[in-house]
Design a protein around this motif. Structure first.
Motif, PDB file in Angstrom:
ATOM      1  N   SER A 101       4.568   9.181   1.211  1.00  7.75           N
ATOM      2  CA  SER A 101       3.259   8.930   0.609  1.00  7.75           C
ATOM      3  C   SER A 101       2.921  10.046  -0.355  1.00  7.75           C
ATOM      4  O   SER A 101       3.466  11.150  -0.280  1.00  7.75           O
ATOM      5  CB  SER A 101       2.167   8.813   1.681  1.00  7.75           C
ATOM      6  N   SER A 106      -3.763  10.888  -1.737  1.00 12.48           N
ATOM      7  CA  SER A 106      -4.422  10.914  -0.434  1.00 12.48           C
ATOM      8  C   SER A 106      -5.563  11.932  -0.435  1.00 12.48           C
ATOM      9  O   SER A 106      -6.676  11.647   0.030  1.00 12.48           O
ATOM     10  CB  SER A 106      -3.409  11.265   0.660  1.00 12.48           C
ATOM     11  N   GLU A 146      -3.376   3.938   1.627  1.00 11.83           N
ATOM     12  CA  GLU A 146      -4.127   5.100   2.120  1.00 11.83           C
ATOM     13  C   GLU A 146      -5.350   5.365   1.240  1.00 11.83           C
ATOM     14  O   GLU A 146      -6.440   5.664   1.733  1.00 11.83           O
ATOM     15  CB  GLU A 146      -3.230   6.335   2.168  1.00 11.83           C
ATOM     16  N   TRP A 184      -1.963   0.646   9.556  1.00 18.28           N
ATOM     17  CA  TRP A 184      -2.976   0.379   8.539  1.00 18.28           C
ATOM     18  C   TRP A 184      -3.609  -0.992   8.728  1.00 18.28           C
ATOM     19  O   TRP A 184      -4.772  -1.207   8.346  1.00 18.28           O
ATOM     20  CB  TRP A 184      -2.366   0.474   7.145  1.00 18.28           C
TER      21      TRP A 184
END
Length: 357
Positions: A101, A106, A146, A184
């Protein structure tokens, strides 16, 4: 332990700091925050030893999201500031490859929520839009989901923008199903349930939220559980199920005590006060509102403080304490320098005008 021994023998700390960081994430999603924090601090210390700026920024990311959950918003903002100031998408491709990620995106999403809490709603919105725009352009699904969670769903919830919350939660669900992002998926279900409830579909919203809680329990995920329970308690109140709301709020408070996850604490006590007012217990409601304001002030969370001050000033006005009500609300309202078209500030402005008559 084996990684520690190996790093001591070889002097290579890069692999160890990544292991410690991922272990920190593991404990984070299980709301074992003190263990997560200890590991994150050790990871950051090792990252600084490597001399690689990318390593150091990743260490800041680990610490940032833990401080965020603990309600230590200024410390979280400081860590995200460090990462965002260094963030260059091309360079961060290395981190994306290592952990799957984009920590820069984020951090921007978390940072937006920090900004809202700290009393900067316009800056929060700007940061969230930037993060979402970059995420969509990069077409990296795990990073995008995210950002949708924090810069989309959580911020929309904080802003009381239920249409946006519904839209972002549906996007999250779609991405989670398409990619098999099971964790998620549970998060998207909680926000979808919240959106349905706040848009007036209470039975459907409560059912979806309860389904999400069951899903979370099966995966042993406890992250954000007090917040999820707070949203569920609000829906129960709106439906008139006051006993269920009370039980749910007590569960949320107990979880805060167990896990030290304080991010939602001020709002939980505000919602509990609303419940007590429904039960005609004004004295206990006032105590909860004062507790909420105390928590918000300790966290420097001006937006939480404003929202509670609106409720407390209304209560004081009903008790004939008009001057105290006006002073309380005016002091926090006058602190703000932006966001005057957002729901909470508009409500506060109108209430102050009403008090002044």
């Amino acid at each position: 332990t084996k990684a520690r021994e190996l790093s001591q023998q070889t002097g290579n700390v890069s692999r160890l700091y990544l292991i410690l960081g991922e272990l920190s994430c593991y404990h984070y999603v299980r709301a074992e925050y003190q263990t997560a924090l200890e590991l994150a601090k050790e990871a950051q210390s090792l990252a600084q030893q490597t001399g690689d700026p990318l390593d150091a920024t990743l260490g800041s990311w680990f610490l940032g999201f833990i401080f965020f959950a603990l309600g230590n918003l200024s410390s979280a903002k400081l860590q995200f500031d460090r990462l965002i100031s260094f963030y260059q998408p091309a360079l961060h491709k290395t981190i994306v490859a290592l952990r799957g990620s984009d920590t820069g995106l984020s951090s921007m999403a978390y940072y937006a929520c920090c900004l809202w809490c700290l009393g900067f709603p316009d800056q929060a919105e700007k940061m969230a839009r930037q993060a979402l725009s970059l995420a969509y352009s990069y077409k990296h699904d795990f990073s995008t989901i995210e950002v949708l969670c924090y810069g989309g769903c959580m911020l929309s919830n904080l802003q009381r923008d239920w249409e946006a919350l519904y839209r972002y939660s549906r996007e999250m669900t779609k991405l989670a199903n398409e990619n098999g992002f099971i964790g998620w998926l549970g998060t998207s279900m909680t926000y979808q349930g919240n959106a349905w409830s706040m848009l007036g579909h209470l039975q459907e919203g409560i059912s979806k939220t309860l389904e999400a809680i069951t899903f979370y329990n099966q995966l042993q995920i406890k992250l954000n559980s007090p917040g999820i329970l707070c949203l569920l308690a609000q829906a129960y109140q709106m439906l008139g199920h006051l006993d269920e709301s009370s039980t749910t709020l007590e569960q949320a408070i107990k979880l805060i005590e167990q896990t030290e996850e304080h991010f939602w604490e001020a709002e939980i006590y505000r919602v509990k006060a609303q419940l007590l007012l429904e039960k005609n217990d004004a004295a206990e409601a006032e105590a909860c509102l004062l507790k909420s304001i105390d928590v918000a002030r300790r966290q420097e969370a001006k937006s939480w403080e404003l929202r509670t001050a609106i409720d407390l000033s209304r209560l004081w006005q009903s008790q004939g304490k008009k001057e105290e009500a006006y002073s309380l609300l005016a002091n926090i309202y006058n602190w703000f320098t932006e966001g005057f078209d957002t729901p909470d500030l508009v409500e506060a402005h109108n209430l102050l005008a009403e008090f002044a008559q």
